[in-house]
Write an enzyme that holds these catalytic residues in place. Structure first.
Site, PDB file in Angstrom:
ATOM      1  N   ASP A  11       3.340  10.078  52.046  1.00  0.00           N
ATOM      2  CA  ASP A  11       3.685  11.141  51.313  1.00  0.00           C
ATOM      3  C   ASP A  11       4.788  10.764  50.339  1.00  0.00           C
ATOM      4  O   ASP A  11       6.262  10.046  50.746  1.00  0.00           O
ATOM      5  CB  ASP A  11       4.872  12.211  52.333  1.00  0.00           C
ATOM      6  CG  ASP A  11       5.403  13.041  51.748  1.00  0.00           C
ATOM      7  OD1 ASP A  11       4.812  13.987  50.603  1.00  0.00           O
ATOM      8  OD2 ASP A  11       6.759  13.904  52.315  1.00  0.00           O
ATOM      9  N   GLU A  71      -0.580  12.188  49.359  1.00  0.00           N
ATOM     10  CA  GLU A  71      -0.735  13.923  48.981  1.00  0.00           C
ATOM     11  C   GLU A  71      -0.416  14.009  47.484  1.00  0.00           C
ATOM     12  O   GLU A  71       0.545  13.249  47.403  1.00  0.00           O
ATOM     13  CB  GLU A  71       0.465  14.476  50.217  1.00  0.00           C
ATOM     14  CG  GLU A  71       0.651  15.630  49.872  1.00  0.00           C
ATOM     15  CD  GLU A  71       1.760  16.486  50.533  1.00  0.00           C
ATOM     16  OE1 GLU A  71       1.644  16.388  51.614  1.00  0.00           O
ATOM     17  OE2 GLU A  71       3.572  16.954  49.984  1.00  0.00           O
ATOM     18  N   ASP A 143      10.085  13.082  56.571  1.00  0.00           N
ATOM     19  CA  ASP A 143       8.870  12.860  55.630  1.00  0.00           C
ATOM     20  C   ASP A 143       7.264  11.851  56.073  1.00  0.00           C
ATOM     21  O   ASP A 143       6.829  11.560  55.590  1.00  0.00           O
ATOM     22  CB  ASP A 143       9.480  11.137  55.258  1.00  0.00           C
ATOM     23  CG  ASP A 143      10.806  12.019  53.619  1.00  0.00           C
ATOM     24  OD1 ASP A 143      10.142  13.639  53.299  1.00  0.00           O
ATOM     25  OD2 ASP A 143      11.579  12.016  53.453  1.00  0.00           O
TER      26      ASP A 143
END
Length: 166
Positions: A11, A71, A143
């Protein structure tokens, strides 16, 4: 006997980049590890990007994933922030690619839909579902939960992608 595929989910973020690793064997997922790598906000941009890259290389070296998933980022209202996030995302894509690891990319809505069932789920919903899907992960930061969600999403879609290529 089939061997599990180790997946690194990422991420991206300039200050905090979440990472999570799962082993996927058939439809079974096993939590391996998770965490967050940081850059120092006091440093220059180039140094911060280097910090992220070096930290990700250590994670890759330690856990030897077979595949990675990142992502996709959304566009902020602030163009300067968007540009910096894009640079951090570039580093997050580069680190596994330089290690020879296949990298998949997934839109945030696809990740959320594959984990929670709806594409506009909030971070708390994602974290709760990650804990439910990976009960041995324990309490996970936002996160790291997002990164684990990306890894889970990749585990679900990698088989579909392989079938569509054949």
């Amino acid at each position: 006997m089939t061997k599990a595929v180790r997946i690194l989910g990422l991420d991206p973020g300039l200050r905090n980049t979440g990472w999570g690793i799962v082993d996927s064997l058939g439809n079974r997922l096993t939590h391996v590890a998770h965490g967050v790598v940081h850059s120092d906000a006091k440093d220059e941009l180039a140094q911060r990007l280097s910090q992220l890259y070096q930290a990700l290389l250590k994670v890759i070296d330690l856990y030897t994933p077979h595949e990675a998933a990142v992502e996709e980022t959304f566009v902020n209202k602030n163009p300067a922030s968007t540009l910096k996030l894009g640079m951090a995302r570039g580093i997050v894509l580069l680190a596994p690619a330089q290690a020879g690891i296949l990298v998949g990319e997934y839109a945030a809505n696809r990740v959320k839909k594959s984990i929670v069932g709806v594409g506009h789920a909030d971070k708390n919903q994602v974290a709760l579902m990650v804990q439910r899907l990976l009960p041995t992960s324990g309490v996970v930061s936002a996160d790291a939960a997002d990164a684990l969600a990306v890894a889970i999403c990749h585990a679900h879609y990698r088989g579909i992608q392989a079938l569509s290529l054949s």
